[in-house]
Design an enzyme around this catalytic site. Structure first.
Site, PDB file in Angstrom:
ATOM      1  N   GLU A 194       5.557  -3.427   0.898  1.00 48.14           N
ATOM      2  CA  GLU A 194       5.693  -3.087  -0.530  1.00 48.14           C
ATOM      3  C   GLU A 194       4.959  -1.766  -0.704  1.00 48.14           C
ATOM      4  O   GLU A 194       3.736  -1.731  -0.649  1.00 48.14           O
ATOM      5  CB  GLU A 194       5.036  -4.167  -1.402  1.00 48.14           C
ATOM      6  N   CYS A 212       2.318   0.726  -8.706  1.00 51.94           N
ATOM      7  CA  CYS A 212       3.441   1.230  -7.903  1.00 51.94           C
ATOM      8  C   CYS A 212       4.719   1.405  -8.714  1.00 51.94           C
ATOM      9  O   CYS A 212       5.487   2.313  -8.467  1.00 51.94           O
ATOM     10  CB  CYS A 212       3.694   0.288  -6.734  1.00 51.94           C
ATOM     11  N   ALA A 249       0.874   4.711   5.015  1.00 52.27           N
ATOM     12  CA  ALA A 249       0.297   3.628   5.832  1.00 52.27           C
ATOM     13  C   ALA A 249       1.397   2.638   6.229  1.00 52.27           C
ATOM     14  O   ALA A 249       1.400   2.124   7.354  1.00 52.27           O
ATOM     15  CB  ALA A 249      -0.816   2.929   5.071  1.00 52.27           C
ATOM     16  N   GLY A 250       2.333   2.393   5.337  1.00 54.19           N
ATOM     17  CA  GLY A 250       3.437   1.464   5.627  1.00 54.19           C
ATOM     18  C   GLY A 250       4.276   1.921   6.815  1.00 54.19           C
ATOM     19  O   GLY A 250       4.655   1.108   7.668  1.00 54.19           O
ATOM     20  N   GLY A 262       0.832  -1.198   0.000  1.00 51.25           N
ATOM     21  CA  GLY A 262       0.000   0.000   0.000  1.00 51.25           C
ATOM     22  C   GLY A 262       0.862   1.240   0.000  1.00 51.25           C
ATOM     23  O   GLY A 262       2.032   1.206  -0.415  1.00 51.25           O
ATOM     24  N   SER A 263       0.297   2.312   0.506  1.00 54.51           N
ATOM     25  CA  SER A 263       0.992   3.594   0.451  1.00 54.51           C
ATOM     26  C   SER A 263       2.139   3.641   1.465  1.00 54.51           C
ATOM     27  O   SER A 263       2.111   2.956   2.495  1.00 54.51           O
ATOM     28  CB  SER A 263      -0.003   4.721   0.748  1.00 54.51           C
ATOM     29  N   THR A 264       3.095   4.488   1.174  1.00 55.69           N
ATOM     30  CA  THR A 264       4.235   4.646   2.088  1.00 55.69           C
ATOM     31  C   THR A 264       3.762   5.209   3.428  1.00 55.69           C
ATOM     32  O   THR A 264       4.259   4.798   4.483  1.00 55.69           O
ATOM     33  CB  THR A 264       5.311   5.531   1.425  1.00 55.69           C
ATOM     34  N   GLU A 268       4.504  10.602  -5.315  1.00 56.94           N
ATOM     35  CA  GLU A 268       3.794   9.590  -6.095  1.00 56.94           C
ATOM     36  C   GLU A 268       2.388  10.104  -6.392  1.00 56.94           C
ATOM     37  O   GLU A 268       1.594  10.332  -5.478  1.00 56.94           O
ATOM     38  CB  GLU A 268       3.706   8.280  -5.305  1.00 56.94           C
TER      39      GLU A 268
HETATM   40  P1  NAD Z   1      -3.368   2.461   1.335  1.00 54.95           P
HETATM   41  O1  NAD Z   1      -2.075   2.459   2.046  1.00 54.95           O
HETATM   42  O2  NAD Z   1      -4.315   3.550   1.580  1.00 54.95           O
HETATM   43  O3  NAD Z   1      -4.163   1.107   1.645  1.00 54.95           O
HETATM   44  C1  NAD Z   1      -3.619  -0.171   1.403  1.00 54.95           C
HETATM   45  C2  NAD Z   1      -4.313  -1.174   2.295  1.00 54.95           C
HETATM   46  O4  NAD Z   1      -3.958  -0.892   3.640  1.00 54.95           O
HETATM   47  C3  NAD Z   1      -5.832  -1.143   2.246  1.00 54.95           C
HETATM   48  O5  NAD Z   1      -6.312  -2.461   2.449  1.00 54.95           O
HETATM   49  C4  NAD Z   1      -6.190  -0.258   3.428  1.00 54.95           C
HETATM   50  O6  NAD Z   1      -7.483  -0.515   3.929  1.00 54.95           O
HETATM   51  C5  NAD Z   1      -5.119  -0.654   4.424  1.00 54.95           C
HETATM   52  N1  NAD Z   1      -4.723   0.370   5.386  1.00 54.95           N
HETATM   53  C6  NAD Z   1      -4.639   1.701   5.177  1.00 54.95           C
HETATM   54  N2  NAD Z   1      -4.205   2.305   6.307  1.00 54.95           N
HETATM   55  C7  NAD Z   1      -3.981   1.339   7.206  1.00 54.95           C
HETATM   56  C8  NAD Z   1      -3.513   1.332   8.555  1.00 54.95           C
HETATM   57  N3  NAD Z   1      -3.206   2.457   9.176  1.00 54.95           N
HETATM   58  N4  NAD Z   1      -3.398   0.152   9.184  1.00 54.95           N
HETATM   59  C9  NAD Z   1      -3.697  -1.004   8.560  1.00 54.95           C
HETATM   60  N5  NAD Z   1      -4.178  -1.063   7.301  1.00 54.95           N
HETATM   61  C10 NAD Z   1      -4.312   0.098   6.625  1.00 54.95           C
HETATM   62  O7  NAD Z   1      -2.977   2.350  -0.204  1.00 54.95           O
HETATM   63  P2  NAD Z   1      -3.943   2.289  -1.435  1.00 54.95           P
HETATM   64  O8  NAD Z   1      -4.418   3.666  -1.731  1.00 54.95           O
HETATM   65  O9  NAD Z   1      -4.950   1.218  -1.268  1.00 54.95           O
HETATM   66  O10 NAD Z   1      -2.936   1.803  -2.595  1.00 54.95           O
HETATM   67  C11 NAD Z   1      -2.131   2.663  -3.282  1.00 54.95           C
HETATM   68  C12 NAD Z   1      -0.698   2.613  -2.760  1.00 54.95           C
HETATM   69  O11 NAD Z   1      -0.208   1.271  -2.785  1.00 54.95           O
HETATM   70  C13 NAD Z   1       0.257   3.393  -3.639  1.00 54.95           C
HETATM   71  O12 NAD Z   1       1.090   4.172  -2.819  1.00 54.95           O
HETATM   72  C14 NAD Z   1       1.055   2.316  -4.355  1.00 54.95           C
HETATM   73  O13 NAD Z   1       2.315   2.715  -4.777  1.00 54.95           O
HETATM   74  C15 NAD Z   1       1.104   1.248  -3.336  1.00 54.95           C
HETATM   75  N6  NAD Z   1       1.378  -0.059  -3.988  1.00 54.95           N
HETATM   76  C16 NAD Z   1       2.604  -0.627  -3.829  1.00 54.95           C
HETATM   77  C17 NAD Z   1       2.905  -1.824  -4.465  1.00 54.95           C
HETATM   78  C18 NAD Z   1       4.257  -2.476  -4.312  1.00 54.95           C
HETATM   79  O14 NAD Z   1       4.360  -3.654  -4.621  1.00 54.95           O
HETATM   80  N7  NAD Z   1       5.276  -1.781  -3.864  1.00 54.95           N
HETATM   81  C19 NAD Z   1       1.945  -2.437  -5.257  1.00 54.95           C
HETATM   82  C20 NAD Z   1       0.698  -1.810  -5.409  1.00 54.95           C
HETATM   83  C21 NAD Z   1       0.425  -0.619  -4.753  1.00 54.95           C
END
Ligand code: NAD
Length: 487
Positions: free
Chosen positions: A260, A294, A242-243, A238-240, A393
């Site tokens: 990731e 991503c 949230a990561g 997911g997003s950096t 991004e």
């Molecule tokens: P996001 O971080 O908002 O959400 C990703 C997931 O995490 C969702 O299931 C969401 O419900 C959950 N989430 C969000 N905040 C959380 C928290 N505080 N605690 C636990 N879970 C939480 O990201 P998004 O908008 O769904 O996806 C887009 C992002 O994902 C982009 O930044 C993209 O670059 C990244 N991405 C990375 C890869 C990779 O392999 N590096 C692949 C695809 C997408």
């Protein structure tokens, strides 16, 4: 195709959760909705797992790990189950592609091409564990025997985003299950359909109860899951932002975590690059899934001397991209996935203009598409590496063309990013491409193209993540090392 027939063509969203090997009534009464990116109408409503549901799923996964057979199966036994999951997924590829296109707006031609990665991942990890050295016999200096063994890390939470819902889940579940872990999956609230489908395949394949559990939920549910004391490892895509939050939460109890995250990857065209030969891969990978991938190559670095030549070729092709209904086979680019994505991308286009970059093509809503989260493929020129559009991004079809003076300048500009996910080097000398690839601070670099292969490791340098998915490294993600000495 109207909304009703799109829904009919998609897998159903059950009213139940998959926990402990059964479809159970949710305790929570909360619900979530999926909105069509094409019509902006609600496509479906489904139950959201609440805290008691998540507790129940984690307890089942814990029990399956601590007391169940799965971690103790031989690799060959686990492989047999994973191959069965792969076969069942293979039978449902059209449904998976439809669900992806329906929820995300990715063109059907593309999703049909990519869905095969899901069974491939299950087959790949099944094959890998049959030869993987889970036990390594070694000797100490005193001649004593040592066995270094790899054991599953435990109960894993798999948290995935919406852009490529099943592929990103399959990376985690295939590797985690192959390692002998048990899993609790929390898909993105915007794209739950494929996770149900995977649960159905896992159920039908006869994996022991509790090995895979599904709790669709939003961010709050994800946070609750990550904080759960019985989760040994979190695998997150997911997003950096949230990561970072998840890494901090996991640090509290030193739960294992692999991340990731986002990217701002550069395509570097060297002085000797054949632009016409580079074009087909640039057309696919600078804005894949409307730029919502991503590893999109969102910064194109071109030699100052050849800038106009490049723009003529690239802008000519970008302005011809067919934007429209993702279910139409001719469509090359669908809408953005949701309203918040559209306003985010529009915000970045405005920021680019405000900082003095020039919109060389696109920048607005495509003509004739008055409904849906559509945006034109957009290319900025006159971009300085410090600008917001060159640093952050965007996650949309917005590319920055940046010029460089010499190769050192190109490397400096490519590495001028907090991200380090991927990159490309285009050149007529592959050995030169390799040297430049070694200088890029990124996890995956392709010479003359862009390749992401599930059988090879993928992941980020810097703020693009920690750990690798895919390849044998993706299995290591789910293993602990234990050293057993014989005194
Ligand atoms: P996001 O971080 O908002 O959400 C990703 C997931 O995490 C969702 O299931 C969401 O419900 C959950 N989430 C969000 N905040 C959380 C928290 N505080 N605690 C636990 N879970 C939480 O990201 P998004 O908008 O769904 O996806 C887009 C992002 O994902 C982009 O930044 C993209 O670059 C990244 N991405 C990375 C890869 C990779 O392999 N590096 C692949 C695809 C997408």
């Amino acid at each position: 195709m109207n909304v009703m027939s799109r829904i009919a063509a998609a897998p159903r969203a059950p009213e139940k959760l998959f926990i402990g090997g059964q479809w159970v009534e949710p305790i929570s009464k909360q619900r979530l909705e999926v909105v069509s990116p094409v019509t902006e109408e609600t496509l479906l409503s489904y139950p959201e797992a609440g805290r008691p549901d998540i507790d129940r799923a984690v307890a089942e996964a814990r029990d399956a790990f601590d007391n169940g057979p799965w971690p103790h199966f031989t690799p060959a036994e686990r492989a047999r189950h994973l191959r069965r999951v792969a076969e069942l997924l293979s039978e449902r590829l059209d449904e998976i592609a439809n669900a992806w296109t329906l929820q995300v707006g990715a063109p059907i031609g593309l999703t049909k091409k990519l869905v095969g990665q899901n069974p491939t991942l299950f087959k790949y990890y099944a094959d890998l564990i049959e030869t993987y050295p889970f036990v390594d016999d070694r000797k100490r200096d005193d001649g004593g025997k040592v066995k270094v063994v790899k054991e599953p890390v435990g109960v894993c939470a798999a948290i995935t985003p919406w852009n490529a819902p099943l592929v990103l889940l399959s990376y985690k579940v295939a590797a985690g299950l192959a390692a002998g872990c048990t899993m609790v999956s929390k898909p993105s609230p915007e794209t739950p359909l494929e996770a149900y489908l995977l649960a159905e395949c896992i159920e039908k394949a006869g994996l022991p109860a509790g090995v895979f559990n599904l709790v669709p939920a939003g961010r709050e549910g994800g946070d609750y899951l990550v904080r759960h004391k019985d989760i040994d490892k979190v695998a997150f895509t997911g997003s950096t932002a949230a990561g970072k939050h998840i890494a901090a939460v996991c640090a509290e109890r030193l739960a294992r975590v692999s991340l990731e995250l986002g990217g701002k990857s550069a395509a570097m065209l060297l002085e000797d690059a054949d632009f016409a030969a580079a074009l087909p891969s640039l057309m696919v990978y600078t804005m894949p899934i409307t730029g919502q991938v991503c590893f999109s190559l969102t910064r194109i670095l071109v030699p100052e001397r050849r800038k106009q030549e490049f723009l003529d070729i690239y802008l000519g092709a970008v302005s011809k991209i067919k934007v429209g209904d993702p279910f139409s086979p001719e469509t090359q680019m669908g809408p953005l996935t949701m309203a918040r994505q559209l306003s985010r991308v529009q915000g970045y286009i405005a920021a680019g203009r405000a900082e003095g970059a020039q919109v060389a093509c696109g920048g607005g809503r495509p003509k004739g598409l008055d409904k849906g989260y559509y945006i034109e493929p957009t290319v900025f020129t006159g971009v300085h590496p410090y600008m917001k559009i060159a640093q952050e991004e965007i996650f949309g079809p917005v590319v920055s063309v940046i010029t460089y003076s010499d190769e050192d300048d190109a490397i400096r500009k490519a590495n001028n990013s907090t991200y380090g996910l991927a990159g490309s080097v285009y050149t007529s000398r592959p050995e030169r491409g390799y040297e430049m690839a070694r200088r890029l601070r990124a996890g995956t670099v392709t010479v003359n193209g862009m390749i992401v292969d599930p059988k090879q490791p993928f992941g980020g340098f810097k703020q693009s993540g920690i750990g690798r998915e895919g390849g044998p490294e993706g299995l290591d993600n789910y293993l602990e090392t234990k050293t057993i000495h014989f005194a």
